[in-house]
Motif scaffolding. Structure first.
Motif, mmCIF file in Angstrom:
data_model
loop_
_atom_site.group_PDB
_atom_site.id
_atom_site.type_symbol
_atom_site.label_atom_id
_atom_site.label_comp_id
_atom_site.label_asym_id
_atom_site.label_seq_id
_atom_site.Cartn_x
_atom_site.Cartn_y
_atom_site.Cartn_z
ATOM 1 N N VAL A 135 0.824 -1.210 0.000
ATOM 2 C CA VAL A 135 0.000 0.000 0.000
ATOM 3 C C VAL A 135 0.858 1.259 0.000
ATOM 4 N N MET A 136 2.025 1.224 0.637
ATOM 5 C CA MET A 136 2.910 2.385 0.586
ATOM 6 C C MET A 136 3.373 2.648 -0.842
ATOM 7 N N ILE A 137 3.636 1.581 -1.580
ATOM 8 C CA ILE A 137 4.211 1.719 -2.915
ATOM 9 C C ILE A 137 3.143 1.888 -3.984
ATOM 10 N N PHE A 138 2.051 1.112 -3.896
ATOM 11 C CA PHE A 138 1.066 1.075 -4.981
ATOM 12 C C PHE A 138 -0.301 1.648 -4.612
ATOM 13 N N GLY A 139 -0.556 1.930 -3.343
ATOM 14 C CA GLY A 139 -1.872 2.425 -2.962
ATOM 15 C C GLY A 139 -2.867 1.295 -2.829
ATOM 16 N N ASP A 140 -4.009 1.400 -3.502
ATOM 17 C CA ASP A 140 -5.023 0.344 -3.469
ATOM 18 C C ASP A 140 -4.459 -0.932 -4.088
ATOM 19 N N VAL A 141 -4.708 -2.068 -3.438
ATOM 20 C CA VAL A 141 -4.190 -3.343 -3.945
ATOM 21 C C VAL A 141 -5.208 -4.457 -3.720
ATOM 22 N N SER A 142 -5.016 -5.550 -4.427
ATOM 23 C CA SER A 142 -5.850 -6.735 -4.254
ATOM 24 C C SER A 142 -5.579 -7.365 -2.891
ATOM 25 N N ILE A 143 -6.631 -7.891 -2.286
ATOM 26 C CA ILE A 143 -6.491 -8.603 -1.007
ATOM 27 C C ILE A 143 -6.736 -10.084 -1.226
ATOM 28 N N ASN A 144 -5.791 -10.889 -0.794
ATOM 29 C CA ASN A 144 -5.969 -12.329 -0.787
ATOM 30 C C ASN A 144 -5.545 -12.856 0.571
ATOM 31 N N LEU A 145 -6.477 -13.477 1.288
ATOM 32 C CA LEU A 145 -6.173 -14.050 2.591
ATOM 33 C C LEU A 145 -6.332 -15.561 2.587
ATOM 34 N N SER A 146 -6.284 -16.147 1.395
ATOM 35 C CA SER A 146 -6.472 -17.586 1.255
ATOM 36 C C SER A 146 -5.205 -18.252 0.742
ATOM 37 N N ALA A 147 -4.964 -19.461 1.218
ATOM 38 C CA ALA A 147 -3.850 -20.252 0.703
ATOM 39 C C ALA A 147 -4.183 -20.869 -0.639
ATOM 40 N N THR A 148 -5.475 -20.930 -0.974
ATOM 41 C CA THR A 148 -5.913 -21.539 -2.239
ATOM 42 C C THR A 148 -6.917 -20.614 -2.924
ATOM 43 N N PRO A 149 -6.478 -19.454 -3.390
ATOM 44 C CA PRO A 149 -7.403 -18.534 -4.053
ATOM 45 C C PRO A 149 -7.955 -19.131 -5.335
ATOM 46 N N SER A 150 -9.122 -18.675 -5.719
ATOM 47 C CA SER A 150 -9.760 -19.181 -6.936
ATOM 48 C C SER A 150 -8.889 -18.904 -8.152
ATOM 49 N N THR A 151 -8.813 -19.884 -9.025
ATOM 50 C CA THR A 151 -8.074 -19.708 -10.275
ATOM 51 C C THR A 151 -8.991 -19.320 -11.428
ATOM 52 N N SER A 152 -10.293 -19.208 -11.161
ATOM 53 C CA SER A 152 -11.244 -18.906 -12.235
ATOM 54 C C SER A 152 -11.971 -17.580 -12.042
ATOM 55 N N ASP A 153 -12.139 -17.170 -10.802
ATOM 56 C CA ASP A 153 -12.866 -15.925 -10.523
ATOM 57 C C ASP A 153 -11.884 -14.772 -10.378
ATOM 58 N N LEU A 154 -11.642 -14.060 -11.486
ATOM 59 C CA LEU A 154 -10.669 -12.969 -11.461
ATOM 60 C C LEU A 154 -11.156 -11.763 -10.667
ATOM 61 N N SER A 155 -12.441 -11.736 -10.316
ATOM 62 C CA SER A 155 -12.957 -10.585 -9.575
ATOM 63 C C SER A 155 -12.302 -10.447 -8.202
ATOM 64 N N ILE A 156 -11.750 -11.548 -7.690
ATOM 65 C CA ILE A 156 -11.077 -11.454 -6.390
ATOM 66 C C ILE A 156 -9.832 -10.578 -6.472
ATOM 67 N N LEU A 157 -9.390 -10.307 -7.687
ATOM 68 C CA LEU A 157 -8.200 -9.477 -7.872
ATOM 69 C C LEU A 157 -8.507 -7.984 -7.886
ATOM 70 N N THR A 158 -9.783 -7.620 -7.841
ATOM 71 C CA THR A 158 -10.151 -6.206 -7.839
ATOM 72 C C THR A 158 -9.433 -5.484 -6.705
ATOM 73 N N ARG A 159 -8.836 -4.371 -7.017
ATOM 74 C CA ARG A 159 -8.079 -3.618 -6.025
ATOM 75 C C ARG A 159 -9.008 -3.049 -4.953
ATOM 76 N N GLN A 160 -8.578 -3.159 -3.696
ATOM 77 C CA GLN A 160 -9.341 -2.651 -2.565
ATOM 78 C C GLN A 160 -8.710 -1.360 -2.042
ATOM 79 N N PRO A 161 -9.528 -0.444 -1.512
ATOM 80 C CA PRO A 161 -8.970 0.811 -0.994
ATOM 81 C C PRO A 161 -7.874 0.564 0.034
ATOM 82 N N ALA A 162 -6.838 1.374 -0.034
ATOM 83 C CA ALA A 162 -5.715 1.211 0.898
ATOM 84 C C ALA A 162 -6.191 1.253 2.343
ATOM 85 N N ALA A 163 -7.188 2.099 2.641
ATOM 86 C CA ALA A 163 -7.702 2.185 4.009
ATOM 87 C C ALA A 163 -8.251 0.848 4.473
ATOM 88 N N ASP A 164 -8.916 0.126 3.568
ATOM 89 C CA ASP A 164 -9.450 -1.187 3.931
ATOM 90 C C ASP A 164 -8.329 -2.196 4.146
#
Length: 442
Positions: A135-164
């Motif tokens: 977040v310091m370098i890029f600002g809003d970023v994608s959040i992944n808190l899973s060891a096995t994120p979906s490989t088909s649903d790219l919507s999980i990659l949507t950038r989230q606000p840095a505050a979140d």
């Protein structure tokens, strides 16, 4: 001695997928097949080595401490869309982005599956630190808190606000690390409770939550001696691998390849020393002037100058560890200066704040400021000046200017706030079909 990295352990999570949240560990290392998550945790530490060079260059070369001299890399010294060019993206931003998400994926695996509480707490520390850097370098970023994120649903990659990201990941993870760690990890270069507190304090400073920063940083300062963390007597020793004031460092060894594939990890040393063709004479005259002003107003010669820069050859000389130089991410001086700043911003009197600077200034051969200034604004300036010179060439300057809202004043130009952060690597945007978007202005 480098205690964290074993080559096999560091390589187990190398991947070849198109984007960095969509990775599957090789060698059939699914959680159901793993019993020992130590190697996975080591990988999370290891990936930080692929960030050190870029982080150091961004922090000082983007600011007024160092200069870039070869096109197109000179765009790091200017503030426009040129910074998103292909060569810059590949050299500086892609390794940061990819390695931090690899560290996060490794940490997620440990957090979800390890039965060892200390391993989980260390992984929470590394995940928090990785997202903090993102977040310091890029600002809003994608959040992944899973060891096995979906490989088909790219919507999980949507950038989230840095505050979140701060509120939902970074702060909770550092708090969990504080609760789950003690300070035994300091001796081996691993995460520790005191380091987690120091970084949480710094996070609060970035959020403008000075009261919470005071709480965490006061705890760091008060616990330092018991944790065997003390200020070095000689400034020449502050960034050595055995420095007594290191709270956390990314350990580097020339015998192990860095996470971005380089043959040696300590490439940031060469950038400051003028051994990279992109900047043969990297010293910015403004840093020289700042050291000279410190000497003139400090009642003596600022000893940090000769130990940080070589004016005659226009280069930095702070690092002496060569190819094995560790990247110091947090040391006690940093935490003390942040604590002083937090106290000042919560209206503590100068007589309370300035003594915190005394040992740091005394080591530098300078007089105490206590009793010489009293206004909040004057103390704020004194702390900012001290941070610049004490932490010069350690990758902090640009991020401090952004954090304190002093970019324009210090750089002497009007900088569009779009360029306070850096461009998202084009490869990430392409690989996700535009689900990951570019930062405004680039």
């Amino acid at each position: 001695m480098k205690t964290i990295y074993i080559v096999l352990a560091a390589l187990v999570l190398f991947t070849s997928c198109d984007n960095d949240l969509d990775q599957s560990p090789i060698l059939d290392l699914e959680a159901s097949n793993l019993v020992d998550f130590g190697p996975v945790l080591n990988a999370a530490y290891y990936y930080q080595t692929g960030v050190a060079m870029s982080q150091a260059v961004m922090g000082d070369f983007r600011a007024d401490n160092m200069l870039m001299q070869e096109d197109p890399f000179t765009s790091i010294d200017t503030y426009n869309s040129d910074l998103a060019g292909g060569d810059m993206t590949e050299a500086f931003f892609s390794p940061v982005y990819s390695n931090l998400y690899k560290a996060i994926l490794s940490a997620n695996n440990v957090i979800e599956n390890s039965s060892e509480p200390t391993e989980v707490a260390e992984a929470q520390f590394i995940r928090a630190l990785s997202y903090f850097k993102l977040v310091m370098i890029f600002g809003d970023v994608s959040i992944n808190l899973s060891a096995t994120p979906s490989t088909s649903d790219l919507s999980i990659l949507t950038r989230q606000p840095a505050a979140d990201v701060y509120n939902n990941v970074i702060i909770p993870d550092f708090k969990a690390a504080i609760a789950g760690l003690d300070n035994t990890g300091l001796a081996s270069g691993r995460a520790s409770q005191i380091a987690a507190r120091a970084f949480l304090g710094k996070v609060y400073m970035h959020r403008g939550n000075y009261a919470s920063a005071v709480t965490e940083l006061a705890a760091v300062v008060s616990a330092a001696t018991a944790a065997n963390v003390i200020l070095e007597n000689n400034f020449a020793d502050v960034v050595t691998d055995i420095s007594s004031e290191i709270l956390f460092a990314t350990q580097i060894s020339s015998s192990i390849s860095v996470a971005d594939g380089s043959s040696s990890s300590s490439t940031f040393v060469g950038w400051f020393g003028g051994s990279d063709t992109k900047s043969l004479l990297p010293l910015d005259p403004r840093l020289t002037a700042a050291f000279d002003a410190s000497s003139a107003s400090g009642g003596g010669t600022d000893l940090r100058k000769a130990l940080t820069i070589d004016v005659a050859n226009s280069k930095g000389v702070k690092y002496t560890g060569g190819l094995d130089q560790d990247f110091i991410e947090m040391r006690l001086s940093d935490a003390i200066l942040l604590y002083a700043e937090a106290l000042n911003e919560t209206s503590s009197p100068a007589t309370t704040v300035l003594p915190l600077l005394d040992k740091i200034r005394s080591r530098a051969g300078l007089n105490s400021l206590t009793g010489t200034i009293s206004s909040q604004a004057a103390v704020r300036t004194a702390i900012a000046n001290e941070r610049r010179l004490e932490l010069a060439l350690e990758g902090h300057r640009w991020f401090d200017l952004v954090r304190t809202g002093t970019v324009d004043a210090q750089m002497g130009v009007s900088v569009n706030s779009n360029y306070y952060i850096f461009p998202i690597p084009l490869s990430e945007i392409t690989a996700t079909n535009g689900v990951i978007t570019q930062n405004a202005g680039y």
